[in-house]
Design a protein around this motif. Structure first.
Motif, mmCIF file in Angstrom:
data_model
loop_
_atom_site.group_PDB
_atom_site.id
_atom_site.type_symbol
_atom_site.label_atom_id
_atom_site.label_comp_id
_atom_site.label_asym_id
_atom_site.label_seq_id
_atom_site.Cartn_x
_atom_site.Cartn_y
_atom_site.Cartn_z
ATOM 1 N N VAL A 229 -46.288 3.057 31.438
ATOM 2 C CA VAL A 229 -46.577 3.158 32.866
ATOM 3 C C VAL A 229 -45.422 2.601 33.684
ATOM 4 C CG1 VAL A 229 -48.078 2.337 34.721
ATOM 5 C CG2 VAL A 229 -49.076 3.144 32.580
ATOM 6 N N GLU A 230 -44.948 1.419 33.296
ATOM 7 C CA GLU A 230 -43.874 0.794 34.055
ATOM 8 C C GLU A 230 -42.576 1.586 33.931
ATOM 9 O OE1 GLU A 230 -42.101 -1.837 36.653
ATOM 10 O OE2 GLU A 230 -44.205 -1.468 36.171
ATOM 11 N N ILE A 231 -42.314 2.171 32.765
ATOM 12 C CA ILE A 231 -41.119 2.993 32.586
ATOM 13 C C ILE A 231 -41.157 4.196 33.526
ATOM 14 C CG2 ILE A 231 -39.950 4.544 30.982
ATOM 15 C CD1 ILE A 231 -40.701 2.550 28.757
ATOM 16 N N LEU A 232 -42.303 4.850 33.623
ATOM 17 C CA LEU A 232 -42.428 5.994 34.523
ATOM 18 C C LEU A 232 -42.278 5.568 35.982
ATOM 19 C CD1 LEU A 232 -45.377 7.926 32.832
ATOM 20 C CD2 LEU A 232 -42.973 8.578 32.869
ATOM 21 N N LYS B 111 -40.531 2.964 37.148
ATOM 22 C CA LYS B 111 -39.117 2.688 37.397
ATOM 23 C C LYS B 111 -38.305 3.980 37.425
ATOM 24 C CE LYS B 111 -38.951 -2.007 35.491
ATOM 25 N NZ LYS B 111 -38.511 -2.654 36.747
ATOM 26 N N ALA B 112 -38.659 4.892 36.517
ATOM 27 C CA ALA B 112 -37.905 6.145 36.444
ATOM 28 C C ALA B 112 -38.025 6.953 37.716
ATOM 29 C CB ALA B 112 -38.389 6.966 35.248
ATOM 30 N N SER B 113 -39.189 6.918 38.366
ATOM 31 C CA SER B 113 -39.344 7.664 39.618
ATOM 32 C C SER B 113 -38.407 7.124 40.694
ATOM 33 C CB SER B 113 -40.799 7.593 40.096
ATOM 34 O OG SER B 113 -41.179 6.261 40.392
ATOM 35 N N GLU B 114 -38.235 5.805 40.747
ATOM 36 C CA GLU B 114 -37.303 5.220 41.721
ATOM 37 C C GLU B 114 -35.864 5.565 41.365
ATOM 38 O OE1 GLU B 114 -39.560 1.079 42.871
ATOM 39 O OE2 GLU B 114 -38.723 1.235 40.855
ATOM 40 N N TYR B 115 -35.516 5.408 40.102
ATOM 41 C CA TYR B 115 -34.149 5.707 39.675
ATOM 42 C C TYR B 115 -33.818 7.182 39.898
ATOM 43 C CZ TYR B 115 -34.503 1.206 37.225
ATOM 44 O OH TYR B 115 -34.671 -0.115 36.913
ATOM 45 N N TYR B 116 -34.792 8.043 39.675
ATOM 46 C CA TYR B 116 -34.548 9.481 39.787
ATOM 47 C C TYR B 116 -34.265 9.878 41.229
ATOM 48 C CZ TYR B 116 -35.183 14.478 38.902
ATOM 49 O OH TYR B 116 -34.989 15.829 38.781
ATOM 50 N N ILE B 117 -35.040 9.322 42.154
ATOM 51 C CA ILE B 117 -34.810 9.623 43.571
ATOM 52 C C ILE B 117 -33.427 9.135 43.997
ATOM 53 C CG2 ILE B 117 -35.610 9.169 45.925
ATOM 54 C CD1 ILE B 117 -38.442 8.893 44.772
ATOM 55 N N ALA B 118 -33.058 7.922 43.556
ATOM 56 C CA ALA B 118 -31.732 7.406 43.887
ATOM 57 C C ALA B 118 -30.639 8.280 43.284
ATOM 58 C CB ALA B 118 -31.598 5.970 43.385
ATOM 59 N N ALA B 119 -30.852 8.770 42.060
ATOM 60 C CA ALA B 119 -29.853 9.621 41.409
ATOM 61 C C ALA B 119 -29.688 10.942 42.150
ATOM 62 C CB ALA B 119 -30.256 9.872 39.955
ATOM 63 N N ILE B 120 -30.787 11.519 42.636
ATOM 64 C CA ILE B 120 -30.686 12.766 43.402
ATOM 65 C C ILE B 120 -29.868 12.541 44.671
ATOM 66 C CG2 ILE B 120 -32.004 14.446 44.751
ATOM 67 C CD1 ILE B 120 -34.227 14.213 42.712
ATOM 68 N N ALA B 121 -30.121 11.416 45.344
ATOM 69 C CA ALA B 121 -29.365 11.111 46.561
ATOM 70 C C ALA B 121 -27.871 11.027 46.263
ATOM 71 C CB ALA B 121 -29.870 9.808 47.172
ATOM 72 N N VAL B 122 -27.513 10.370 45.175
ATOM 73 C CA VAL B 122 -26.100 10.252 44.800
ATOM 74 C C VAL B 122 -25.538 11.604 44.385
ATOM 75 C CG1 VAL B 122 -24.500 9.185 43.181
ATOM 76 C CG2 VAL B 122 -26.370 7.839 44.138
ATOM 77 N N GLY C 216 -31.287 -3.003 44.631
ATOM 78 C CA GLY C 216 -30.661 -2.818 43.339
ATOM 79 C C GLY C 216 -30.796 -1.424 42.757
ATOM 80 N N ILE C 217 -31.727 -0.641 43.292
ATOM 81 C CA ILE C 217 -31.980 0.685 42.715
ATOM 82 C C ILE C 217 -30.887 1.672 43.113
ATOM 83 C CG2 ILE C 217 -33.675 2.550 42.574
ATOM 84 C CD1 ILE C 217 -35.821 0.524 43.254
ATOM 85 N N GLY C 218 -30.339 1.510 44.305
ATOM 86 C CA GLY C 218 -29.319 2.444 44.763
ATOM 87 C C GLY C 218 -28.111 2.480 43.852
ATOM 88 N N PHE C 219 -27.672 1.320 43.378
ATOM 89 C CA PHE C 219 -26.525 1.288 42.476
ATOM 90 C C PHE C 219 -26.887 1.854 41.105
ATOM 91 C CE2 PHE C 219 -25.553 -2.262 45.459
ATOM 92 C CZ PHE C 219 -24.412 -1.709 46.021
ATOM 93 N N THR C 220 -28.127 1.627 40.679
ATOM 94 C CA THR C 220 -28.569 2.214 39.412
ATOM 95 C C THR C 220 -28.558 3.733 39.491
ATOM 96 O OG1 THR C 220 -29.991 0.282 39.033
ATOM 97 C CG2 THR C 220 -30.430 2.237 37.704
ATOM 98 N N GLY D 229 -35.230 3.263 32.713
ATOM 99 C CA GLY D 229 -36.534 2.623 32.836
ATOM 100 C C GLY D 229 -36.952 1.949 31.544
ATOM 101 N N PHE D 230 -36.681 2.606 30.431
ATOM 102 C CA PHE D 230 -37.003 2.007 29.130
ATOM 103 C C PHE D 230 -36.211 0.726 28.909
ATOM 104 C CE2 PHE D 230 -35.531 1.536 24.733
ATOM 105 C CZ PHE D 230 -36.745 1.276 24.095
ATOM 106 N N LEU D 231 -34.915 0.750 29.205
ATOM 107 C CA LEU D 231 -34.091 -0.438 29.004
ATOM 108 C C LEU D 231 -34.527 -1.577 29.928
ATOM 109 C CD1 LEU D 231 -30.553 1.194 28.646
ATOM 110 C CD2 LEU D 231 -31.987 0.250 26.828
ATOM 111 N N ALA D 232 -34.849 -1.240 31.172
ATOM 112 C CA ALA D 232 -35.270 -2.265 32.128
ATOM 113 C C ALA D 232 -36.584 -2.910 31.704
ATOM 114 C CB ALA D 232 -35.410 -1.661 33.523
ATOM 115 N N ARG D 233 -37.474 -2.123 31.111
ATOM 116 C CA ARG D 233 -38.770 -2.653 30.672
ATOM 117 C C ARG D 233 -38.650 -3.400 29.346
ATOM 118 N NH1 ARG D 233 -43.762 -4.561 32.043
ATOM 119 N NH2 ARG D 233 -45.227 -4.227 30.313
ATOM 120 N N SER D 234 -37.968 -2.801 28.382
ATOM 121 C CA SER D 234 -37.949 -3.375 27.035
ATOM 122 C C SER D 234 -37.117 -4.645 26.945
ATOM 123 C CB SER D 234 -37.429 -2.336 26.037
ATOM 124 O OG SER D 234 -36.122 -1.910 26.378
ATOM 125 N N GLN D 235 -36.254 -4.892 27.937
ATOM 126 C CA GLN D 235 -35.458 -6.115 27.882
ATOM 127 C C GLN D 235 -36.323 -7.366 28.007
ATOM 128 O OE1 GLN D 235 -32.706 -6.381 31.132
ATOM 129 N NE2 GLN D 235 -34.288 -6.299 32.692
#
Length: 391
Positions: free
Chosen positions: A70-73, A75-86, A294-298, A321-327
């Motif tokens: 759940v947490e990976i998904l 985080k991934a939604s935030e990272y994905y939106i930031a990646a599209i913007a970039v 911190g998400i924008g740079f990711t 998201g997996f790395l951020a959670r599993s750490q």
């Protein structure tokens, strides 16, 4: 008597237009880069007398738990939106480092307006729509500053967006602490007002074995990915955007205004960037806090990892998201969580190098094939095959 019409040949199916010599290196490049980053992280762990095998095993096991999925998904939604913007900026040949500032100021302004007392009459669904629109408009307006500086004064967008990140963060902190912020009972920090419950975005119970729900904004992230793919690859605007990014002088000669495309690309990129913090604000915190960031740079790393392709960026967002959670599990093994940062940094560098090597290999293979085809006699098999591929 009607004139004879020349039959129009139908285009070949998509599988015949796929060039294995170019596609295979592009597929193997990210895999090789990730394996290299894992190997380097493994070596670092062994050099520090840590059990690398146990660390990777614990990360994989912890990342597969329902709560972790759940947490990976999320985080991934935030990272994905930031990646599209970039990625929108990358397609135009722009480096929008300002997603971090655009996401902060966009979410703050939207949260402050939506929680204001004079907005209490607004129904929940309409308030959610207003938050999304306001965050996008504010992010677009903030990005337009860098666009105007570039087109009117020649200021590099790298410098301007980097400075706008700092300015935006300070503006948000000032407004939050001195003007529009509130402090809830027992809280140590100030936030914008808490959104009414009818404007909390419902979660998605799509992961079994846990009571936690995936943030509902995941649906909007998927829609953004589809819209990004369609706009870039299936519209005239997307073609002009890519053409201007490849060669602005040639695009200008063909009638495309390079300055207009720069402004448009930066504004759209900023609008998407303004949405980055909304998944958490609408589905979890229900208010803007200074913990957002911190998400924008990711997003830059995810866009590079996915090569600006919507599917590739989705896979990259899931990996991050997996790395951020599993750490989180590394503390139990006495391993510093910074090893994940090392893995992420090496992965990005390795991917950049691997893709460049893949492009060179693909170009060399294509040049050799074209050379062999042009050297063959007329009507021979290599020449016929080359002519068929060029259709």
């Amino acid at each position: 008597m009607s004139a004879a019409t020349t039959p129009v040949a139908s285009p070949p199916p998509f599988w015949r237009r796929i060039d294995p010599a170019k596609l295979l290196p592009q597929i193997l490049a990210p895999v090789a880069a990730l394996l290299l980053s894992a190997a380097i992280s493994w070596i670092v762990l062994e050099l520090t007398d840590k059990d690398a095998a146990q660390a990777f095993s614990d990360m994989l096991e912890f990342g597969q738990k329902p709560d972790s999925i759940v947490e990976i998904l999320n985080k991934a939604s935030e990272y994905y939106i930031a990646a599209i913007a970039v990625a929108i900026g990358f397609k135009m040949g722009l480096f929008n480092i300002g997603v971090e500032g655009q996401s902060k100021i966009g979410a703050f302004m939207a949260g402050a307006l939506a929680s204001a007392s004079f907005m209490s009459w607004m129904p929940g669904a309409l308030r959610i729509a207003m938050i999304i629109v306001v965050a996008a408009l504010v992010g677009a307006a903030w990005a337009s500053i860098a666009a105007l500086l570039k087109t009117q004064r020649g200021v590099s967008e790298v410098i301007s967006t980097l400075m706008l990140n700092a300015i935006g963060a300070q503006v948000v902190t000032w407004l939050l602490n001195d003007h529009w912020g509130t402090q809830q009972p027992g809280a140590q920090i100030k936030t914008t007002g808490v959104l009414p419950k009818d404007s909390w975005m419902p979660g998605l119970p799509i992961v079994s074995g846990t009571q936690q729900e995936v943030l509902g904004f995941l649906v909007i992230a998927v829609v953004l990915g589809i819209a990004y793919w369609f706009t870039i690859n299936r519209t005239r605007f997307g073609f002009d955007l890519r053409a201007t990014g490849w060669n602005p002088f040639a695009a200008t000669a063909s009638g495309v205004s390079a300055k207009k495309m720069v402004i448009t690309a930066m504004v759209i990129s900023g609008a998407v960037g303004g949405l980055v913090n909304l998944p958490r604000m609408l589905g979890e915190t229900h208010t803007y806090t200074e913990g957002f960031g911190g998400i924008g740079f990711t997003g830059i790393a995810v866009a590079l990892l996915g090569r600006n392709h919507p599917v590739g960026m989705a896979l990259g967002a899931l990996l991050w998201g997996f790395l951020a959670r599993s750490q989180l599990i590394l503390d139990l093994d006495g391993i510093p969580k910074e090893i994940v940062v090392i893995m992420q940094g090496v992965a990005v560098l390795s991917v950049v190098v691997a893709y460049e090597l893949a492009n060179r290999i693909g170009r060399r293979a294509q040049q050799q094939r074209v050379g062999a085809a042009t050297a063959a006699p007329v009507g021979s098999a290599p020449l016929a095959a080359s002519a068929e591929e060029s259709k």
